[in-house]
Design a protein around this motif. Sequence first.
Motif, PDB file in Angstrom:
ATOM      1  N   PRO A 200      28.299  23.334 -42.171  1.00 39.88           N
ATOM      2  CA  PRO A 200      29.743  23.136 -42.014  1.00 39.88           C
ATOM      3  C   PRO A 200      30.376  24.097 -41.004  1.00 39.88           C
ATOM      4  O   PRO A 200      31.391  23.775 -40.389  1.00 39.88           O
ATOM      5  CB  PRO A 200      30.292  23.382 -43.424  1.00 39.88           C
ATOM      6  N   GLU A 201      29.801  25.280 -40.869  1.00 37.70           N
ATOM      7  CA  GLU A 201      30.327  26.264 -39.922  1.00 37.70           C
ATOM      8  C   GLU A 201      29.253  26.617 -38.897  1.00 37.70           C
ATOM      9  O   GLU A 201      28.086  26.759 -39.267  1.00 37.70           O
ATOM     10  CB  GLU A 201      30.760  27.539 -40.659  1.00 37.70           C
ATOM     11  N   PRO A 202      29.627  26.750 -37.637  1.00 33.63           N
ATOM     12  CA  PRO A 202      30.959  26.546 -37.070  1.00 33.63           C
ATOM     13  C   PRO A 202      31.320  25.068 -37.016  1.00 33.63           C
ATOM     14  O   PRO A 202      30.424  24.220 -36.972  1.00 33.63           O
ATOM     15  CB  PRO A 202      30.827  27.149 -35.665  1.00 33.63           C
ATOM     16  N   PRO A 203      32.610  24.757 -37.014  1.00 34.57           N
ATOM     17  CA  PRO A 203      33.034  23.354 -37.021  1.00 34.57           C
ATOM     18  C   PRO A 203      32.645  22.628 -35.734  1.00 34.57           C
ATOM     19  O   PRO A 203      32.610  23.226 -34.656  1.00 34.57           O
ATOM     20  CB  PRO A 203      34.559  23.447 -37.169  1.00 34.57           C
ATOM     21  N   LEU A 204      32.352  21.345 -35.856  1.00 36.95           N
ATOM     22  CA  LEU A 204      31.969  20.511 -34.714  1.00 36.95           C
ATOM     23  C   LEU A 204      32.980  19.390 -34.531  1.00 36.95           C
ATOM     24  O   LEU A 204      33.707  19.024 -35.449  1.00 36.95           O
ATOM     25  CB  LEU A 204      30.568  19.933 -34.928  1.00 36.95           C
ATOM     26  N   THR A 205      32.993  18.840 -33.323  1.00 34.44           N
ATOM     27  CA  THR A 205      33.866  17.717 -33.002  1.00 34.44           C
ATOM     28  C   THR A 205      33.009  16.520 -32.606  1.00 34.44           C
ATOM     29  O   THR A 205      32.095  16.654 -31.784  1.00 34.44           O
ATOM     30  CB  THR A 205      34.827  18.073 -31.855  1.00 34.44           C
ATOM     31  N   ALA A 206      33.307  15.358 -33.186  1.00 34.26           N
ATOM     32  CA  ALA A 206      32.537  14.145 -32.893  1.00 34.26           C
ATOM     33  C   ALA A 206      33.245  13.319 -31.821  1.00 34.26           C
ATOM     34  O   ALA A 206      34.482  13.281 -31.753  1.00 34.26           O
ATOM     35  CB  ALA A 206      32.364  13.315 -34.157  1.00 34.26           C
TER      36      ALA A 206
END
Length: 214
Positions: A200-206
């Motif tokens: 979950p960390e670090p956050p990702l962008t799809a």
Amino acid sequence: MSDRVSEAKRKPPRTRVARALAGLVVLATGAAGLVSCSSDDGGDGDTSVTPRPTAPDTASFSGTLPSALSSLGESVKESVRAAASAAASSASARASEFEASVSAEVLRANRAAETELKDVEGRGNATADVSLSGKPRAETSGLLAVVVNIRNSTDETASYAVQVDFRDSDGKVVETRFVGAEDLASGGRATPLAISRKPPEPPLTAEIAKAQRY
């Protein structure tokens, strides 16, 4: 002659004492000068006014403390790497479990989508028919998952292959997932999930990298 002897005898004894003291002063002054010259000239005399500082004996220094600090630093790094590895393994395991609950037909469609997109150049011919929306983590065992919304906007039955890239905060692609929908009727819709196996960390962008209709 007797007068001179008498006169000499009449001279006070303190005159002779004063002369003797004067002689001693001259001798003392001369000795001090010799000592001063010896000190200033850096000779080999035994007398030294100011001793020179002695350099520390570095051979007697111990490397125990720096070594211990280095070991501590390596231990911390190893702990961080181990924690990151454990988090990644946990996320991957949860993704596998979640995908196991998905029907075999959906998994087959996803594999077919990956095969279809291998030869596609650019972003494909169907990006206008595809969009992404979020999926609550409470419904995906805490994993990052996005819903791939597919709509067949053509007048004929068609299949779709979609590539979803997950990017980090620097914009680097760290993971790619493929989803597909087969034999969608005209105007038909499908909502497969693209599930990240990253922690979950670090956050990702799809984002949609490719979408092909075939």
